[in-house]
Write a protein that holds these residues in place. Structure first.
Motif, PDB file in Angstrom:
ATOM      1  N   ARG A 172       0.819  -1.210   0.000  1.00 17.87           N
ATOM      2  CA  ARG A 172       0.000   0.000   0.000  1.00 17.87           C
ATOM      3  C   ARG A 172       0.858   1.268   0.000  1.00 17.87           C
ATOM      4  O   ARG A 172       0.591   2.221  -0.740  1.00 17.87           O
ATOM      5  CB  ARG A 172      -0.915  -0.020   1.230  1.00 17.87           C
ATOM      6  CG  ARG A 172      -1.788   1.224   1.390  1.00 17.87           C
ATOM      7  CD  ARG A 172      -2.606   1.133   2.680  1.00 17.87           C
ATOM      8  NE  ARG A 172      -3.439   2.307   2.856  1.00 17.87           N
ATOM      9  CZ  ARG A 172      -4.655   2.445   2.347  1.00 17.87           C
ATOM     10  NH1 ARG A 172      -5.168   1.459   1.620  1.00 17.87           N
ATOM     11  NH2 ARG A 172      -5.368   3.541   2.559  1.00 17.87           N
ATOM     12  N   GLU A 173       1.933   1.282   0.831  1.00 13.54           N
ATOM     13  CA  GLU A 173       2.746   2.488   0.931  1.00 13.54           C
ATOM     14  C   GLU A 173       3.478   2.786  -0.383  1.00 13.54           C
ATOM     15  O   GLU A 173       3.711   3.940  -0.735  1.00 13.54           O
ATOM     16  CB  GLU A 173       3.744   2.379   2.085  1.00 13.54           C
ATOM     17  CG  GLU A 173       4.750   1.250   1.996  1.00 13.54           C
ATOM     18  CD  GLU A 173       4.229  -0.068   2.561  1.00 13.54           C
ATOM     19  OE1 GLU A 173       5.054  -0.978   2.793  1.00 13.54           O
ATOM     20  OE2 GLU A 173       3.005  -0.172   2.794  1.00 13.54           O
ATOM     21  N   GLN A 232       2.272   2.039  -3.387  1.00 12.08           N
ATOM     22  CA  GLN A 232       1.247   2.579  -4.283  1.00 12.08           C
ATOM     23  C   GLN A 232       0.976   4.051  -3.964  1.00 12.08           C
ATOM     24  O   GLN A 232       0.833   4.877  -4.881  1.00 12.08           O
ATOM     25  CB  GLN A 232      -0.032   1.753  -4.161  1.00 12.08           C
ATOM     26  CG  GLN A 232       0.120   0.304  -4.615  1.00 12.08           C
ATOM     27  CD  GLN A 232      -1.212  -0.375  -4.850  1.00 12.08           C
ATOM     28  OE1 GLN A 232      -2.114   0.214  -5.439  1.00 12.08           O
ATOM     29  NE2 GLN A 232      -1.337  -1.621  -4.384  1.00 12.08           N
ATOM     30  N   LYS A 233       0.932   4.405  -2.686  1.00 14.17           N
ATOM     31  CA  LYS A 233       0.661   5.799  -2.310  1.00 14.17           C
ATOM     32  C   LYS A 233       1.831   6.699  -2.714  1.00 14.17           C
ATOM     33  O   LYS A 233       1.627   7.809  -3.191  1.00 14.17           O
ATOM     34  CB  LYS A 233       0.415   5.896  -0.794  1.00 14.17           C
ATOM     35  CG  LYS A 233      -0.907   5.252  -0.342  1.00 14.17           C
ATOM     36  CD  LYS A 233      -1.222   5.556   1.100  1.00 14.17           C
ATOM     37  CE  LYS A 233      -1.633   7.010   1.268  1.00 14.17           C
ATOM     38  NZ  LYS A 233      -2.072   7.307   2.641  1.00 14.17           N
ATOM     39  N   ARG A 234       3.072   6.241  -2.523  1.00 17.08           N
ATOM     40  CA  ARG A 234       4.234   7.017  -2.955  1.00 17.08           C
ATOM     41  C   ARG A 234       4.207   7.246  -4.463  1.00 17.08           C
ATOM     42  O   ARG A 234       4.547   8.325  -4.944  1.00 17.08           O
ATOM     43  CB  ARG A 234       5.532   6.280  -2.580  1.00 17.08           C
ATOM     44  CG  ARG A 234       5.988   6.436  -1.150  1.00 17.08           C
ATOM     45  CD  ARG A 234       7.282   5.636  -0.914  1.00 17.08           C
ATOM     46  NE  ARG A 234       8.359   6.129  -1.756  1.00 17.08           N
ATOM     47  CZ  ARG A 234       9.238   5.335  -2.349  1.00 17.08           C
ATOM     48  NH1 ARG A 234       9.171   4.034  -2.232  1.00 17.08           N
ATOM     49  NH2 ARG A 234      10.212   5.862  -3.078  1.00 17.08           N
TER      50      ARG A 234
END
Length: 351
Positions: free
Chosen positions: A345-346, A348-350
Motif C-alpha cells: 500500500r505504501e 502505491q501511495k508514494r
C-alpha cells in the motif's frame, strides 16, 4: 570441465561489416562463462563460412549463422529451431540489421550523455559502439540458446548500487542480459569519473543459473521425469532471492511493475527521480553538445529531443504501474508458495 562432443558453432556472415565482427564475436562467446558453471568448456565457437567445404549449407536446418542485414530496421533478432519430438535445438539464427547502430547511437546519448563525455556527439566513438554491439549480440545469443526475455532481472538491483563503481564493475545494471535494461540512466554527473559502469553485464547471475538449469548433464537420469527432482531442487535453493527470479515479458498489458521493459533498479520512484534529473541536465547542455558544426540540418538533435520525451514518459509509466500492481511468481520462486502478491500500500501511495 568437460569438452563438448558437439560444440555450438555460429558461422558469421562474410558480409558482416569488418568493424562489427570482433564485438559481435565477443558478445556471442560471453555465454561460454555460463556454460562453465554447467560443467562444459568452450561450448560456443564462432567461425567464418568455410571456403573449401562443398557440403556446407548456411541455410541448412543443422547450421547456425550470424547474419548481417543491410536494412533500415533498428533491431536485432535471435531465433532457434527445435526438434518437436525432443525439444533439442537443431540450429539457431541471429540477424543484426544495419540500423541497429542508429538505435544504439540514440540510446547511448539519451541514457548516458549526462555522465559519459564520450557520447556527447552525433556519432558514437568506436569503443562505445563496440561495447554496445557486444551487448546486443550477447542478448540475441541468449535467444539462440532457448532463453526468453527476463524482465525481472533489473528490478533485483538496488537503485543506489547502480551508482557504485565496485558494484557495476562486477554486476552491471541487471541480473540478466535477457532483460531490457539497456544502459545506466540512473548514474549521475560525476559518477563516470568514479568508475561507474554504463553497461549491462556480459553475463548476469540469472543467465548462469538458467544455463545451468537447461544444460547441466545428469548422467544418472534416463528420462525427463528422473531429471525433475534435481531441477526442482535448483529452483528451491534460490527461492525468495530476486536475482534468480524470472519475470515474463508483459505484452497486452502491464500489471507486474517488477517485470517492466527499459526500467532499472528495485525502486521505480527513486530511479525515475534520478532519470528525470538526468534528462534535465542533458536538455540544458544539448545546444553545446549538438550544434550546427556537427549537426548542420538539425536532424539528429530533433530525433534526440523526441527520444528524450519518450524516455521521460517511460519513467512516468514505470512508476504508474505500481498503482494497482501485483508481483507474479513462478513455481518455486516464493518460499511460501504464493503465485502473486499485491504491491504494498505504501509503495502505491508514494507512486
Amino acid at each position: 570441465l568437460t569438452d563438448p562432443v558437439h560444440p555450438i558453432t555460429m558461422y558469421m556472415d562474410p558480409n558482416m561489416p569488418e568493424t562489427w565482427r570482433e564485438p559481435v564475436k565477443r558478445g556471442i562467446l560471453s555465454w561460454n562463462r555460463a556454460f562453465e558453471k554447467a560443467g562444459f568448456r568452450e561450448v560456443i565457437r564462432v567461425a567464418d563460412f568455410p571456403e573449401d567445404d562443398p557440403e556446407f549449407n548456411p541455410y541448412g536446418i543443422n547450421t547456425s549463422c550470424v547474419w548481417y542485414a543491410p536494412s533500415n530496421i533498428e533491431n536485432a533478432e535471435g531465433h532457434f529451431w527445435a526438434d518437436p519430438r525432443t525439444g533439442e535445438i537443431r540450429s539457431a539464427t541471429m540477424v543484426l540489421h544495419q540500423h541497429v547502430a542508429s538505435k544504439i547511437n540514440r540510446w547511448r546519448f539519451v541514457q548516458t550523455a549526462q555522465i559519459d563525455p564520450r557520447v556527447r556527439n552525433v556519432v558514437m566513438p568506436r569503443d562505445v559502439m563496440d561495447e554496445s554491439l557486444a551487448y546486443v549480440a550477447a542478448h540475441e545469443m541468449g535467444h539462440c540458446l532457448g532463453l526468453t526475455h527476463n524482465m525481472a532481472g533489473s528490478s533485483a538491483i538496488p537503485v543506489d548500487s547502480l551508482r557504485s563503481a565496485a558494484f557495476t564493475r562486477k554486476y552491471g545494471t541487471t541480473a540478466s542480459i535477457m532483460d531490457y535494461a539497456r544502459f545506466n540512466h540512473v548514474a549521475q554527473p560525476g559518477d563516470y569519473e568514479r568508475g561507474v559502469q554504463m553497461m549491462p553485464p556480459r553475463m548476469g547471475l540469472y543467465d548462469e543459473y538458467a544455463v545451468k538449469w537447461l544444460y547441466t548433464y545428469l548422467p544418472d537420469a534416463k528420462t525427463p521425469e528422473e531429471e525433475q527432482p534435481w531441477l526442482d531442487n535448483l529452483i528451491r535453493s534460490h527461492a525468495d532471492d530476486p536475482i534468480y527470479r524470472y519475470g515474463k515479458q508483459q505484452m497486452a498489458s502491464r500489471y507486474d511493475p517488477s517485470a517492466m521493459e527499459e526500467d532499472l533498479g528495485d525502486d521505480a520512484i527513486r530511479a525515475g527521480e534520478y532519470g528525470i534529473r538526468n534528462l534535465k541536465y542533458i536538455m540544458d547542455n544539448l545546444p553545446s553538445w549538438i550544434g550546427p558544426e556537427n549537426d548542420p540540418d538539425g536532424a539528429y538533435r530533433k530525433s534526440v529531443e523526441t527520444k528524450l520525451l519518450k524516455q521521460y514518459q517511460l519513467y512516468l509509466e514505470t512508476v504508474w504501474s505500481n498503482v494497482g500492481g501485483i508481483y507474479v511468481y513462478n513455481r518455486g520462486e516464493s518460499p511460501d508458495g504464493a503465485r502473486y502478491k499485491c504491491v504494498p500500500r505504501e509503495v502505491q501511495k508514494r507512486s
